[in-house]
Write a protein that holds these residues in place. Sequence first.
Motif, short mmCIF file in Angstrom:
data_model
loop_
_atom_site.label_atom_id
_atom_site.label_comp_id
_atom_site.label_asym_id
_atom_site.label_seq_id
_atom_site.Cartn_x
_atom_site.Cartn_y
_atom_site.Cartn_z
N ASP A 91 -36.61 22.26 64.90
CA ASP A 91 -36.78 22.22 63.44
C ASP A 91 -38.09 21.52 63.08
N ASP A 92 -38.35 20.39 63.74
CA ASP A 92 -39.59 19.66 63.49
C ASP A 92 -40.81 20.50 63.85
N LEU A 93 -40.71 21.24 64.96
CA LEU A 93 -41.83 22.07 65.40
C LEU A 93 -42.11 23.19 64.40
N ALA A 94 -41.06 23.79 63.86
CA ALA A 94 -41.25 24.85 62.87
C ALA A 94 -41.93 24.29 61.62
N ARG A 95 -41.51 23.10 61.18
CA ARG A 95 -42.11 22.50 59.99
C ARG A 95 -43.58 22.14 60.23
N GLY A 216 -40.94 27.90 72.44
CA GLY A 216 -42.17 28.56 72.06
C GLY A 216 -42.32 28.78 70.56
N VAL A 217 -43.56 28.97 70.15
CA VAL A 217 -43.90 29.27 68.76
C VAL A 217 -44.54 30.65 68.72
N THR A 218 -44.16 31.45 67.74
CA THR A 218 -44.68 32.81 67.61
C THR A 218 -45.13 33.06 66.17
N GLY A 219 -46.26 33.75 66.03
CA GLY A 219 -46.75 34.05 64.69
C GLY A 219 -47.89 35.05 64.72
N ALA A 220 -48.43 35.35 63.57
CA ALA A 220 -49.55 36.28 63.47
C ALA A 220 -50.77 35.71 64.19
N VAL A 221 -51.52 36.58 64.86
CA VAL A 221 -52.68 36.16 65.64
C VAL A 221 -53.64 35.32 64.81
N ALA A 241 -42.80 19.10 71.92
CA ALA A 241 -41.41 19.47 71.63
C ALA A 241 -40.65 19.73 72.92
N ALA A 242 -41.26 20.44 73.87
CA ALA A 242 -40.61 20.73 75.15
C ALA A 242 -40.33 19.44 75.93
N ARG A 243 -41.27 18.51 75.89
CA ARG A 243 -41.07 17.23 76.56
C ARG A 243 -39.93 16.45 75.91
N ALA A 244 -39.87 16.50 74.59
CA ALA A 244 -38.82 15.77 73.87
C ALA A 244 -37.43 16.31 74.23
N VAL A 245 -37.30 17.62 74.27
CA VAL A 245 -36.02 18.22 74.65
C VAL A 245 -35.69 17.85 76.09
N SER A 246 -36.69 17.89 76.97
CA SER A 246 -36.49 17.54 78.37
C SER A 246 -36.01 16.09 78.50
N ARG A 247 -36.60 15.20 77.73
CA ARG A 247 -36.17 13.80 77.78
C ARG A 247 -34.71 13.66 77.32
N ASP A 248 -34.34 14.42 76.31
CA ASP A 248 -32.96 14.37 75.83
C ASP A 248 -31.98 14.92 76.86
N LEU A 249 -32.48 15.76 77.77
CA LEU A 249 -31.63 16.30 78.83
C LEU A 249 -31.64 15.41 80.07
N GLY A 250 -32.36 14.30 80.00
CA GLY A 250 -32.36 13.35 81.10
C GLY A 250 -33.59 13.34 81.97
#
Length: 254
Positions: A91-95, A216-221, A241-250
Amino acid sequence: MPGPIQSLERAAAILRLLAGGERRLGLSDVASTLGLAKGTAHGILRTLQQEGFVEQDPASGRYQLGAELLRLGNSYLDVHELRARALVWTDDLARSSGESVYLGVLHQHGVLIVHHVFRPDDSRQVLEVGAMHPLHSSALGKVLAAYDPVAHSEALEAERTAFTDRTVTDAGEFEKVLQLTRARGWGSDLEETWEGVASVAAPVHDRRRMPVGAVGVTGAVERVCLDGEIRPGLVAAVRDAARAVSRDLGATRF
């Protein structure tokens, strides 16, 4: 009540043997250690090899655990848990990015989208949870193929369809793409899957440093890229964001 199935017991014993002690064992080592006839041990090893649970070194002929066990080992991590851990960060990444965010996992020779956050604007969008993205051309797929041995094998063995003029289909060139992905820690898709669309993704790891998905993030070129390359700020945001999720998974190495 039916008793245990001997062949399954023996297969389990072989897997446990290969999981401990020396990294690789020869047929004679396996047979003598477990008290099996060589023919019996060979037949079980051949079956396990065909299913991907065991691999044989072509030079020495010795056996070791196969990549399919990685997939089974990661199955303890429920997809719903992965999604739950990623909710806040995606959610934070999308914002912050102003673009659509996807969370994907390896599934049936492709990338299964398990979470999708809409681009935060008033445009009409379609929820893609449950959709499949290709391994060889999407940013999510390249990241999984670069870090997950099972995804790597599947991406190389599968037919690599040319979705656009930019899609990399040659096996050698694709390997170079994966090497670059591993070297920089993120993957990109510059109109390789859909014309006019670009994306960037980074791997998510669990507490054992095993790859369990990708964000991942996707959008117009024109919004995602600058001078033909992914915007550096967007790359940094996706990796964070990927690191943050990874940390939450341990995962602790971040």
